[in-house]
Design a protein around this motif. Structure first.
Motif, PDB file in Angstrom:
ATOM      1  N   CYS A  14     -10.939   3.198  12.614  1.00 35.50           N
ATOM      2  CA  CYS A  14     -11.503   3.040  11.264  1.00 35.50           C
ATOM      3  C   CYS A  14     -10.821   1.914  10.495  1.00 35.50           C
ATOM      4  CB  CYS A  14     -11.364   4.346  10.478  1.00 35.50           C
ATOM      5  SG  CYS A  14     -12.326   5.725  11.153  1.00 35.50           S
ATOM      6  N   GLY A  15      -9.817   1.293  11.112  1.00 35.20           N
ATOM      7  CA  GLY A  15      -9.142   0.156  10.485  1.00 35.20           C
ATOM      8  C   GLY A  15      -7.888   0.501   9.715  1.00 35.20           C
ATOM      9  N   HIS A  16      -7.375   1.720   9.911  1.00 31.42           N
ATOM     10  CA  HIS A  16      -6.198   2.151   9.155  1.00 31.42           C
ATOM     11  C   HIS A  16      -4.917   2.044   9.981  1.00 31.42           C
ATOM     12  CE1 HIS A  16      -9.186   3.433   6.391  1.00 31.42           C
ATOM     13  NE2 HIS A  16      -9.587   4.474   7.096  1.00 31.42           N
ATOM     14  N   ASP A  17      -3.797   1.798   9.308  1.00 33.86           N
ATOM     15  CA  ASP A  17      -2.479   1.838   9.949  1.00 33.86           C
ATOM     16  C   ASP A  17      -1.941   3.261   9.862  1.00 33.86           C
ATOM     17  OD1 ASP A  17      -2.170  -0.957  10.619  1.00 33.86           O
ATOM     18  OD2 ASP A  17      -1.962  -1.340   8.480  1.00 33.86           O
ATOM     19  N   VAL A  18      -1.205   3.676  10.892  1.00 38.60           N
ATOM     20  CA  VAL A  18      -0.769   5.071  10.982  1.00 38.60           C
ATOM     21  C   VAL A  18       0.752   5.177  11.085  1.00 38.60           C
ATOM     22  CG1 VAL A  18      -0.895   7.216  12.311  1.00 38.60           C
ATOM     23  CG2 VAL A  18      -2.933   5.773  12.069  1.00 38.60           C
ATOM     24  N   PHE A  19       1.310   5.983  10.211  1.00 39.12           N
ATOM     25  CA  PHE A  19       2.701   6.436  10.320  1.00 39.12           C
ATOM     26  C   PHE A  19       2.658   7.825  10.940  1.00 39.12           C
ATOM     27  CE2 PHE A  19       6.128   8.685   7.559  1.00 39.12           C
ATOM     28  CZ  PHE A  19       7.025   8.719   8.629  1.00 39.12           C
ATOM     29  N   LEU A  20       3.151   7.939  12.179  1.00 38.57           N
ATOM     30  CA  LEU A  20       3.137   9.215  12.890  1.00 38.57           C
ATOM     31  C   LEU A  20       4.439   9.956  12.603  1.00 38.57           C
ATOM     32  CD1 LEU A  20       1.610  11.078  14.799  1.00 38.57           C
ATOM     33  CD2 LEU A  20       2.656   9.864  16.716  1.00 38.57           C
ATOM     34  N   ASP A  21       4.323  10.976  11.775  1.00 37.31           N
ATOM     35  CA  ASP A  21       5.486  11.665  11.204  1.00 37.31           C
ATOM     36  C   ASP A  21       5.718  12.988  11.939  1.00 37.31           C
ATOM     37  OD1 ASP A  21       7.497  12.550   9.457  1.00 37.31           O
ATOM     38  OD2 ASP A  21       6.046  13.343   8.016  1.00 37.31           O
ATOM     39  N   ALA A  74       1.841   2.308  13.688  1.00 32.74           N
ATOM     40  CA  ALA A  74       2.645   1.296  13.002  1.00 32.74           C
ATOM     41  C   ALA A  74       4.091   1.748  12.830  1.00 32.74           C
ATOM     42  CB  ALA A  74       2.040   0.979  11.636  1.00 32.74           C
ATOM     43  N   MET A  75       4.290   3.065  12.731  1.00 40.06           N
ATOM     44  CA  MET A  75       5.613   3.614  12.446  1.00 40.06           C
ATOM     45  C   MET A  75       5.702   5.040  12.957  1.00 40.06           C
ATOM     46  SD  MET A  75       7.450   4.130   8.686  1.00 40.06           S
ATOM     47  CE  MET A  75       6.881   2.535   8.144  1.00 40.06           C
ATOM     48  N   ARG A 115       0.826  -1.203   0.000  1.00 35.58           N
ATOM     49  CA  ARG A 115       0.000   0.000   0.000  1.00 35.58           C
ATOM     50  C   ARG A 115       0.867   1.261   0.000  1.00 35.58           C
ATOM     51  NH1 ARG A 115      -2.983  -1.096   5.502  1.00 35.58           N
ATOM     52  NH2 ARG A 115      -0.807  -1.633   5.922  1.00 35.58           N
ATOM     53  N   PRO A 116       0.614   2.193  -0.896  1.00 33.65           N
ATOM     54  CA  PRO A 116       1.248   3.501  -0.753  1.00 33.65           C
ATOM     55  C   PRO A 116       0.735   4.141   0.540  1.00 33.65           C
ATOM     56  CG  PRO A 116       0.185   3.255  -2.911  1.00 33.65           C
ATOM     57  CD  PRO A 116      -0.273   2.121  -2.071  1.00 33.65           C
ATOM     58  N   ILE A 117       1.600   4.823   1.256  1.00 34.71           N
ATOM     59  CA  ILE A 117       1.167   5.551   2.455  1.00 34.71           C
ATOM     60  C   ILE A 117       0.611   6.897   2.005  1.00 34.71           C
ATOM     61  CG2 ILE A 117       1.900   6.582   4.630  1.00 34.71           C
ATOM     62  CD1 ILE A 117       4.106   4.481   4.792  1.00 34.71           C
ATOM     63  N   ILE A 118      -0.620   7.183   2.378  1.00 37.60           N
ATOM     64  CA  ILE A 118      -1.264   8.434   1.980  1.00 37.60           C
ATOM     65  C   ILE A 118      -0.964   9.502   3.023  1.00 37.60           C
ATOM     66  CG2 ILE A 118      -3.430   9.580   1.414  1.00 37.60           C
ATOM     67  CD1 ILE A 118      -4.614   6.826   0.792  1.00 37.60           C
ATOM     68  N   ALA A 119      -0.356  10.598   2.596  1.00 41.73           N
ATOM     69  CA  ALA A 119      -0.051  11.705   3.502  1.00 41.73           C
ATOM     70  C   ALA A 119      -1.315  12.526   3.740  1.00 41.73           C
ATOM     71  CB  ALA A 119       1.049  12.583   2.907  1.00 41.73           C
ATOM     72  N   LEU A 152      -6.326   1.369   4.902  1.00 42.10           N
ATOM     73  CA  LEU A 152      -5.308   2.217   4.299  1.00 42.10           C
ATOM     74  C   LEU A 152      -4.118   2.358   5.237  1.00 42.10           C
ATOM     75  CD1 LEU A 152      -7.667   5.087   3.053  1.00 42.10           C
ATOM     76  CD2 LEU A 152      -6.804   3.155   1.700  1.00 42.10           C
ATOM     77  N   TYR A 153      -2.995   2.752   4.678  1.00 38.96           N
ATOM     78  CA  TYR A 153      -1.820   3.134   5.473  1.00 38.96           C
ATOM     79  C   TYR A 153      -1.707   4.643   5.308  1.00 38.96           C
ATOM     80  CZ  TYR A 153       2.612   1.920   7.830  1.00 38.96           C
ATOM     81  OH  TYR A 153       3.626   1.754   8.738  1.00 38.96           O
TER      82      TYR A 153
END
Length: 237
Positions: free
Chosen positions: A53-60, A83-84, A4-8, A30-31
């Motif tokens: 909502c079922g999404h994975d999260v990259f906390l930037d 997740a990251m 999955r592309p990570i959506i910003a 989604l990621y």
């Protein structure tokens, strides 16, 4: 490589995200990336909501402070179950090692979040790096230096341009994460990015993850744009 592309999610608030996510099937996982703009407006609850909502999260959040402060901050952020997450490699080995320590201690259940370090922003050119940061070497050498420091600190990988991913893999290991922003499909506007690569190019260069913002979030049909980028990222077109 995540399929999955990570959506910003570079939006100002939850309301804007809700409208954006209406373009996607409700049950599609989604990621997504939550950055400073969104986190500082909505706080930790935005992460909790996205996960519900079922999404994975990259906390930037790109933490960069004294080691003790970053360690304490990571101990708290770990409880969100993202997740990251990431730090700035410029903080040095002691700071990055402390970030990892805090993240491990704060993870109460499951696997700790993937921890990566920002090398040089993909909006930064070599001239800007040398002039503004006073770094008297090539941009690629700077990125490689930061990547090796991140590996030494025990981190899982780095944020870099896909243009540097191949060299980083040679200097570190095959499983060292290279998360690559600055992704633009052919013909898309570059915006404020300087070192850009297509999804197909990122895959060929060895990127582990790609982060895509405006080509999806500003598209007339965000879900169609997402699917096309996802297919290209996975070599399906």
């Amino acid at each position: 490589m995540d399929k999955r592309p990570i959506i910003a999610l570079d939006f100002p608030n939850r309301e804007a995200i809700t409208k954006f996510l209406q373009h996607f099937p409700e049950k599609e996982s989604l990621y997504v990336k939550v950055g400073m703009e969104l986190f500082y407006q909505e706080g930790p609850t935005i992460v909790t909501w996205l996960k519900s909502c079922g999404h994975d999260v990259f906390l930037d959040l790109k933490l960069h402070d004294i080691p003790n402060t970053v360690e304490s901050a990571m101990r708290g952020l770990a409880k969100l179950g993202v997740a990251m997450t990431n730090v700035h490699a410029a903080g040095g080995v002691r700071m990055m090692s402390s970030a990892l320590k805090g993240l491990e201690e704060g993870t109460v259940e499951g696997k700790r979040p993937v921890l990566i370090a920002v090398t040089q922003l993909t909006s930064t050119s070599e001239d800007e790096m040398q002039h503004d940061q006073g770094i008297d070497r090539s941009l690629e050498n700077s990125v490689l230096h930061y990547a090796k420091m991140a590996e030494k600190s025990g981190l899982d990988g780095v944020v870099c341009s896909a243009l540097e991913a191949t060299a980083i893999k040679k200097q570190t290991s095959d499983d060292f994460v290279c998360l690559t922003p600055g992704i633009r499909p052919l013909g898309a506007a570059v915006g404020d990015q300087k070192r850009v690569v297509t999804p197909e190019g990122a895959r060929a260069l060895g990127a582990s993850y790609i982060v895509v913002g405006r080509p999806i979030t500003k598209a007339d049909n965000p879900y169609q744009a997402y699917q096309e980028i996802k297919q290209e990222w996975n070599g399906e077109i």
